[in-house]
Design a protein around this motif. Structure first.
Motif, PDB file in Angstrom:
ATOM      1  N   ASP A   1       0.825  -1.207   0.000  1.00 44.25           N
ATOM      2  CA  ASP A   1       0.000   0.000   0.000  1.00 44.25           C
ATOM      3  C   ASP A   1       0.862   1.261   0.000  1.00 44.25           C
ATOM      4  OD1 ASP A   1       0.897  -0.286   2.611  1.00 44.25           O
ATOM      5  OD2 ASP A   1      -1.096  -0.138   3.522  1.00 44.25           O
ATOM      6  N   ARG A   2       1.934   1.261   0.780  1.00 45.02           N
ATOM      7  CA  ARG A   2       2.823   2.430   0.844  1.00 45.02           C
ATOM      8  C   ARG A   2       3.546   2.670  -0.477  1.00 45.02           C
ATOM      9  NH1 ARG A   2       3.755  -0.393   5.606  1.00 45.02           N
ATOM     10  NH2 ARG A   2       2.789   0.597   7.398  1.00 45.02           N
ATOM     11  N   ILE A   3       3.941   1.577  -1.140  1.00 43.42           N
ATOM     12  CA  ILE A   3       4.657   1.696  -2.415  1.00 43.42           C
ATOM     13  C   ILE A   3       3.717   2.238  -3.493  1.00 43.42           C
ATOM     14  CG2 ILE A   3       5.808   0.396  -4.251  1.00 43.42           C
ATOM     15  CD1 ILE A   3       6.840  -1.490  -2.021  1.00 43.42           C
ATOM     16  N   LEU A   4       2.527   1.642  -3.612  1.00 41.59           N
ATOM     17  CA  LEU A   4       1.566   2.122  -4.609  1.00 41.59           C
ATOM     18  C   LEU A   4       1.152   3.556  -4.345  1.00 41.59           C
ATOM     19  CD1 LEU A   4      -0.720  -1.008  -5.034  1.00 41.59           C
ATOM     20  CD2 LEU A   4       0.984  -0.127  -6.632  1.00 41.59           C
ATOM     21  N   PHE A   5       0.986   3.899  -3.074  1.00 39.53           N
ATOM     22  CA  PHE A   5       0.615   5.254  -2.694  1.00 39.53           C
ATOM     23  C   PHE A   5       1.700   6.243  -3.120  1.00 39.53           C
ATOM     24  CE2 PHE A   5       0.149   8.789   0.315  1.00 39.53           C
ATOM     25  CZ  PHE A   5      -1.214   9.028   0.231  1.00 39.53           C
ATOM     26  N   ALA A   6       2.941   5.889  -2.880  1.00 39.03           N
ATOM     27  CA  ALA A   6       4.062   6.768  -3.226  1.00 39.03           C
ATOM     28  C   ALA A   6       4.220   6.915  -4.746  1.00 39.03           C
ATOM     29  CB  ALA A   6       5.352   6.231  -2.624  1.00 39.03           C
ATOM     30  N   LEU A   7       3.960   5.853  -5.492  1.00 38.47           N
ATOM     31  CA  LEU A   7       4.153   5.875  -6.945  1.00 38.47           C
ATOM     32  C   LEU A   7       2.982   6.481  -7.716  1.00 38.47           C
ATOM     33  CD1 LEU A   7       5.755   2.360  -7.495  1.00 38.47           C
ATOM     34  CD2 LEU A   7       6.905   4.581  -7.495  1.00 38.47           C
TER      35      LEU A   7
END
Length: 70
Positions: free
Chosen positions: A39-45
């Motif tokens: 979730d954090r990776i997709l949110f950041a990207l």
């Protein structure tokens, strides 16, 4: 989380519409990212609108349509 916004010219709110007028209907829907650490990776990207609320990550999906009042 879902928001429905109806405007006459894309900027001002529409209280009343008459036959033949065009209205802009904008739907915004928040989709929660629920997989841990991904979730954090997709949110950041994500280049689009997004919200972090109380440790939860949401991507905001938008759709806009112009409609004519009959």
């Amino acid at each position: 989380m879902t928001v429905l916004d109806v405007t006459k010219d894309g900027e001002q709110g529409a209280n009343r519409a008459y036959a033949g007028e065009a209205l802009c209907v904008r739907l915004t829907h928040g989709v929660e990212l629920v997989v841990p650490w991904i979730d954090r990776i997709l949110f950041a990207l994500s280049p689009g609108k997004k919200i972090r609320l109380a440790g939860h990550y949401y991507l905001m999906l938008q759709s806009t349509r112009w409609v004519t009042v009959e």
